[in-house]
Motif scaffolding. Structure first.
Motif, PDB file in Angstrom:
ATOM      1  N   LYS A  81      77.069  38.117  77.882  1.00  0.00           N
ATOM      2  CA  LYS A  81      77.148  37.829  76.452  1.00  0.00           C
ATOM      3  C   LYS A  81      77.012  36.332  76.201  1.00  0.00           C
ATOM      4  O   LYS A  81      77.378  35.506  77.040  1.00  0.00           O
ATOM      5  CB  LYS A  81      78.497  38.295  75.880  1.00  0.00           C
ATOM      6  CG  LYS A  81      78.757  39.777  75.995  1.00  0.00           C
ATOM      7  CD  LYS A  81      77.945  40.543  75.000  1.00  0.00           C
ATOM      8  CE  LYS A  81      78.297  42.019  75.046  1.00  0.00           C
ATOM      9  NZ  LYS A  81      77.559  42.793  74.091  1.00  0.00           N
ATOM     10  N   GLU A  82      76.505  36.008  75.038  1.00  0.00           N
ATOM     11  CA  GLU A  82      76.407  34.620  74.594  1.00  0.00           C
ATOM     12  C   GLU A  82      77.733  34.207  73.955  1.00  0.00           C
ATOM     13  O   GLU A  82      78.507  35.050  73.497  1.00  0.00           O
ATOM     14  CB  GLU A  82      75.286  34.480  73.563  1.00  0.00           C
ATOM     15  CG  GLU A  82      73.913  34.808  74.115  1.00  0.00           C
ATOM     16  CD  GLU A  82      73.420  33.790  75.114  1.00  0.00           C
ATOM     17  OE1 GLU A  82      73.675  32.581  74.921  1.00  0.00           O
ATOM     18  OE2 GLU A  82      72.791  34.205  76.108  1.00  0.00           O
ATOM     19  N   MET A  83      77.944  32.911  73.874  1.00  0.00           N
ATOM     20  CA  MET A  83      79.134  32.388  73.217  1.00  0.00           C
ATOM     21  C   MET A  83      78.755  31.875  71.832  1.00  0.00           C
ATOM     22  O   MET A  83      77.661  31.361  71.635  1.00  0.00           O
ATOM     23  CB  MET A  83      79.738  31.253  74.043  1.00  0.00           C
ATOM     24  CG  MET A  83      80.190  31.675  75.426  1.00  0.00           C
ATOM     25  SD  MET A  83      80.894  30.316  76.401  1.00  0.00           S
ATOM     26  CE  MET A  83      79.492  29.222  76.591  1.00  0.00           C
ATOM     27  N   ILE A  84      79.672  32.016  70.898  1.00  0.00           N
ATOM     28  CA  ILE A  84      79.512  31.476  69.549  1.00  0.00           C
ATOM     29  C   ILE A  84      80.427  30.265  69.463  1.00  0.00           C
ATOM     30  O   ILE A  84      81.616  30.345  69.810  1.00  0.00           O
ATOM     31  CB  ILE A  84      79.896  32.522  68.481  1.00  0.00           C
ATOM     32  CG1 ILE A  84      78.998  33.757  68.600  1.00  0.00           C
ATOM     33  CG2 ILE A  84      79.821  31.903  67.084  1.00  0.00           C
ATOM     34  CD1 ILE A  84      79.458  34.932  67.762  1.00  0.00           C
ATOM     35  N   PHE A  85      79.894  29.147  69.004  1.00  0.00           N
ATOM     36  CA  PHE A  85      80.679  27.924  68.923  1.00  0.00           C
ATOM     37  C   PHE A  85      81.294  27.779  67.537  1.00  0.00           C
ATOM     38  O   PHE A  85      80.668  28.114  66.536  1.00  0.00           O
ATOM     39  CB  PHE A  85      79.797  26.717  69.243  1.00  0.00           C
ATOM     40  CG  PHE A  85      79.210  26.806  70.621  1.00  0.00           C
ATOM     41  CD1 PHE A  85      79.989  26.545  71.736  1.00  0.00           C
ATOM     42  CD2 PHE A  85      77.892  27.187  70.800  1.00  0.00           C
ATOM     43  CE1 PHE A  85      79.460  26.651  73.012  1.00  0.00           C
ATOM     44  CE2 PHE A  85      77.349  27.290  72.067  1.00  0.00           C
ATOM     45  CZ  PHE A  85      78.141  27.027  73.182  1.00  0.00           C
ATOM     46  N   TYR A  86      82.541  27.303  67.511  1.00  0.00           N
ATOM     47  CA  TYR A  86      83.219  27.100  66.239  1.00  0.00           C
ATOM     48  C   TYR A  86      83.870  25.725  66.199  1.00  0.00           C
ATOM     49  O   TYR A  86      84.186  25.146  67.227  1.00  0.00           O
ATOM     50  CB  TYR A  86      84.257  28.198  65.975  1.00  0.00           C
ATOM     51  CG  TYR A  86      85.491  28.152  66.846  1.00  0.00           C
ATOM     52  CD1 TYR A  86      86.628  27.444  66.449  1.00  0.00           C
ATOM     53  CD2 TYR A  86      85.554  28.826  68.061  1.00  0.00           C
ATOM     54  CE1 TYR A  86      87.773  27.409  67.235  1.00  0.00           C
ATOM     55  CE2 TYR A  86      86.688  28.811  68.843  1.00  0.00           C
ATOM     56  CZ  TYR A  86      87.795  28.097  68.432  1.00  0.00           C
ATOM     57  OH  TYR A  86      88.918  28.061  69.212  1.00  0.00           O
ATOM     58  N   GLU A  87      84.022  25.231  64.987  1.00  0.00           N
ATOM     59  CA  GLU A  87      84.744  23.982  64.770  1.00  0.00           C
ATOM     60  C   GLU A  87      86.208  24.321  64.540  1.00  0.00           C
ATOM     61  O   GLU A  87      86.530  25.134  63.659  1.00  0.00           O
ATOM     62  CB  GLU A  87      84.200  23.242  63.558  1.00  0.00           C
ATOM     63  CG  GLU A  87      82.847  22.614  63.795  1.00  0.00           C
ATOM     64  CD  GLU A  87      82.428  21.770  62.604  1.00  0.00           C
ATOM     65  OE1 GLU A  87      83.250  20.972  62.106  1.00  0.00           O
ATOM     66  OE2 GLU A  87      81.278  21.933  62.182  1.00  0.00           O
ATOM     67  N   ALA A  88      87.072  23.705  65.301  1.00  0.00           N
ATOM     68  CA  ALA A  88      88.495  24.015  65.224  1.00  0.00           C
ATOM     69  C   ALA A  88      89.052  23.853  63.809  1.00  0.00           C
ATOM     70  O   ALA A  88      89.866  24.652  63.362  1.00  0.00           O
ATOM     71  CB  ALA A  88      89.277  23.132  66.194  1.00  0.00           C
ATOM     72  N   SER A  89      88.561  22.867  63.071  1.00  0.00           N
ATOM     73  CA  SER A  89      89.085  22.608  61.728  1.00  0.00           C
ATOM     74  C   SER A  89      88.633  23.637  60.695  1.00  0.00           C
ATOM     75  O   SER A  89      89.200  23.718  59.613  1.00  0.00           O
ATOM     76  CB  SER A  89      88.669  21.213  61.262  1.00  0.00           C
ATOM     77  OG  SER A  89      87.257  21.149  61.163  1.00  0.00           O
ATOM     78  N   ARG A  90      87.628  24.451  61.029  1.00  0.00           N
ATOM     79  CA  ARG A  90      87.104  25.434  60.076  1.00  0.00           C
ATOM     80  C   ARG A  90      87.340  26.872  60.505  1.00  0.00           C
ATOM     81  O   ARG A  90      86.817  27.793  59.877  1.00  0.00           O
ATOM     82  CB  ARG A  90      85.609  25.232  59.890  1.00  0.00           C
ATOM     83  CG  ARG A  90      85.267  23.922  59.263  1.00  0.00           C
ATOM     84  CD  ARG A  90      83.795  23.820  59.070  1.00  0.00           C
ATOM     85  NE  ARG A  90      83.478  22.593  58.365  1.00  0.00           N
ATOM     86  CZ  ARG A  90      82.282  22.266  58.012  1.00  0.00           C
ATOM     87  NH1 ARG A  90      81.262  23.043  58.283  1.00  0.00           N
ATOM     88  NH2 ARG A  90      82.063  21.135  57.373  1.00  0.00           N
ATOM     89  N   PHE A  91      88.101  27.091  61.555  1.00  0.00           N
ATOM     90  CA  PHE A  91      88.280  28.432  62.098  1.00  0.00           C
ATOM     91  C   PHE A  91      89.218  29.265  61.228  1.00  0.00           C
ATOM     92  O   PHE A  91      90.241  28.776  60.766  1.00  0.00           O
ATOM     93  CB  PHE A  91      88.851  28.350  63.518  1.00  0.00           C
ATOM     94  CG  PHE A  91      88.945  29.674  64.191  1.00  0.00           C
ATOM     95  CD1 PHE A  91      87.840  30.235  64.813  1.00  0.00           C
ATOM     96  CD2 PHE A  91      90.140  30.378  64.196  1.00  0.00           C
ATOM     97  CE1 PHE A  91      87.917  31.462  65.439  1.00  0.00           C
ATOM     98  CE2 PHE A  91      90.231  31.609  64.820  1.00  0.00           C
ATOM     99  CZ  PHE A  91      89.119  32.155  65.444  1.00  0.00           C
ATOM    100  N   SER A  92      88.872  30.529  61.022  1.00  0.00           N
ATOM    101  CA  SER A  92      89.692  31.438  60.221  1.00  0.00           C
ATOM    102  C   SER A  92      89.692  32.823  60.872  1.00  0.00           C
ATOM    103  O   SER A  92      88.630  33.440  61.018  1.00  0.00           O
ATOM    104  CB  SER A  92      89.133  31.534  58.801  1.00  0.00           C
ATOM    105  OG  SER A  92      89.658  32.662  58.131  1.00  0.00           O
TER     106      SER A  92
END
Length: 156
Positions: A81-92
């Motif tokens: 599987k691929e990984m999805i990157f997220y910004e810690a300050s915008r995670f919900s």
């Protein structure tokens, strides 16, 4: 410890179970701003990969730091599987839940973010920030028919 809570914004007719697993990145080489995993960290990441081997994770989220990407990649690679990157300050969690309804998700984050995300989602200060030396905590949220169960297990 398993705690059951009802969260108001879910639709009672939803019968799919969505499971979210949260782990902190494994041990890092040093305290610089973006270190890689240490040898001990690589061994822990491999243990996490073995732990999750039979769990049908379909979505992988990680922050942009090397340590989270490396930890996540050891697990995601075993499932191709691929990984999805997220910004810690915008995670919900709410957004992730709605986007991946009925799926099993792994989120790799940091000691100061994971408990905060979960507490915000639950609307209560249940989980304290992780100790800087704690790399073996597994948080689990399960959401089904408007009910949220959550627990924390620490592996050495």
């Amino acid at each position: 410890m398993i705690i059951i809570m009802t969260v108001g914004w879910f639709y009672e007719s939803q019968s799919q179970t969505t499971t979210l697993y949260f782990i902190r990145h494994a041990e890092k080489t040093n305290s610089s701003s973006n270190p890689e995993l240490s040898e001990e960290g690589i061994q822990r990441a491999l243990k996490w990969a073995a732990f999750f081997e039979k769990i049908p994770i379909t979505v992988f989220y990680t922050t942009l730091t090397q340590r989270t990407q490396m930890t996540c990649s050891y697990i995601a690679t075993t499932k191709q599987k691929e990984m999805i990157f997220y910004e810690a300050s915008r995670f919900s969690i709410e957004e992730i839940y709605k986007k991946h309804l009925g799926q099993t998700i792994l989120i790799v984050g940091h000691s100061n973010t994971i408990p905060k995300y979960i507490n915000t989602f639950l609307g209560s200060e249940i989980y304290p920030l992780l100790d800087e030396n704690n790399f073996g905590s597994l948080y689990t949220l399960k959401i089904e028919e408007g009910k949220v169960t959550h627990d924390l297990v620490v592996y050495n």
